[in-house]
Structures are given as C-alpha cells and as structure tokens.
Design an enzyme around this catalytic site. Sequence first.
Site, PDB file in Angstrom:
ATOM      1  N   GLU A 123      -4.256  -2.826  -6.682  1.00 54.75           N
ATOM      2  CA  GLU A 123      -5.437  -2.384  -5.818  1.00 54.75           C
ATOM      3  C   GLU A 123      -5.489  -2.781  -4.489  1.00 54.75           C
ATOM      4  OE1 GLU A 123      -7.684  -0.837  -6.497  1.00 54.75           O
ATOM      5  OE2 GLU A 123      -8.439  -0.578  -8.521  1.00 54.75           O
TER       6      GLU A 123
ATOM      7  N   ASP B  35       0.237   0.116 -17.706  1.00 53.34           N
ATOM      8  CA  ASP B  35      -1.442  -0.604 -18.149  1.00 53.34           C
ATOM      9  C   ASP B  35      -2.266  -0.286 -19.431  1.00 53.34           C
ATOM     10  OD1 ASP B  35      -2.021   1.979 -17.256  1.00 53.34           O
ATOM     11  OD2 ASP B  35      -1.986   1.561 -15.099  1.00 53.34           O
TER      12      ASP B  35
ATOM     13  N   ASN C   8      -7.317   5.687  -3.087  1.00 54.33           N
ATOM     14  CA  ASN C   8      -7.127   3.924  -1.603  1.00 54.33           C
ATOM     15  C   ASN C   8      -5.342   3.421  -2.078  1.00 54.33           C
ATOM     16  OD1 ASN C   8      -6.953   3.193  -4.605  1.00 54.33           O
ATOM     17  ND2 ASN C   8      -8.765   1.712  -3.887  1.00 54.33           N
TER      18      ASN C   8
END
Length: 241
Positions: A143, A67, A136
């Site tokens: 995400e 990324d 998370n």
Amino acid sequence: MNVITCRHYEELSEKAASIIAETVKQKPDAVLGLATGGTPEGVYKELVRMHRSEGLSFRNVTTINLDEYAGLSPEDKNSYHYYMNTHFFAHIDSRKDRHFLPDGRADDLDAECGRYDRLIQTLGGADIQLLGIGHNGHIGFNEPGTPFESRTHVVELNEETRQANARYFPSIDQVPVKALTMGIGTILSGKRILIMASGKSKAQAVKQLLDGRISEAFPASALHAHPDVTVLIDEKAAGGD
C-alpha cells in the site's frame, strides 16, 4: 518503461501471454512471477490455450506468486492457492512441487515471510514478474507508504483494498484483514516486469504511473527504477472511451 497500448482486454491478455510464452520458450526452466485478481485471468486462459493447442510446455517452469491472504487454507475458494490452481496450474503440465506461494496458515507469519523471501533469492528472482496495479498504485499488497526497499512482509489490509476485494467474498466481514506479500524490493529483483491495467477505472492510476514522478505514496512508481519494465494497457486504461 516500454508502454504497449492494446485495443481491448482480450488483446491485452493475448499480448501479455505471448510475452510470458516467449520467456518460457527461450528459457524452459524460467521462474515466472505470477499475480492474481481479475486482470490476469485472461492471461492464464490464453496460456492454457497455448499449452493445449500449440504445445507450450511448462514442465520445467518454477512459479512464485506475489501474495496470499493470512488465515485462508489452500482449499479455501478465496485463497490465491485456489485461484492459481483453478485458473492455471490444473490445466498445464507443470510440476506441483515447483509452484510456490506464501503460506497464509503459517503459525509465525513473519517467519514465513522471511522463508519465502529467501526462497525467491535462492531462485534468483523472477525471470518475468506479472503485476496488476491498484487504484492507489499498490502492487501486490504494498500500500502507499511502503518503503521501496521492503522485502516479503505481513501487511494490514486497508479499507479500500478490502472493499475492492469484497466482490470475491460473501460479505466484507469475511475479507481477511492481513496478507503476506512480496515487498517492493522483492518485486524489483525480477529480471523483467510486466504490469497490466485494463478499463477506465484504472486510467488515473496509469496516468500517475506514466507521469514519471517517484514517490512511496504511489508504490508502482518504484518501477521507474527498474531497467526492464513493460506497461500493458488497453485503450480505456489509457484514457480513451
């Protein structure tokens, strides 16, 4: 999943580096999928040591990174281009034209994501893909809720992720709000995946990863669909003191 528990971060880093080094020794023109952040720093330090002390060569290696932030130039000290050069590329014998990261300054970010994903497909995917894991369950900047079949795409960074990365910036206001990231489907195209977690703060994420339940609400759970995943954790990430 093959789970390897190490005593501490240093041992974890050395083990990850040895696995990557073995890949390069077996296939000198390997495609290495690389990650950034705090967790892999020790891995790159050990690989640099192996290059300098043991003659490990990266001359014919190709690298692809997970990324990059949108809007940051490669010279920006908070860009992942800068991170990779500082921690790894500047210290080994690799070829600059064989290092690939998404271009966060591209005029058309969606087109850049398509170009980058096609490049990865042309290369045949990573021979080994290094990953960290977020609290998370995010991998790369994918995400919770990201489709498992997703390819390289632009993502709006949520507040939790921006706060987690704020320590690298002068203030939270300077943390980019967008990034370009390999999609989960792109990550899964790697032939082998090496995911690392260190420290007590990652223990809950590791527990959730290893319980085997697969859900897009926890992106790293997609790795259960991959045939060759090694989970490297230290004792604190394993839930120990």
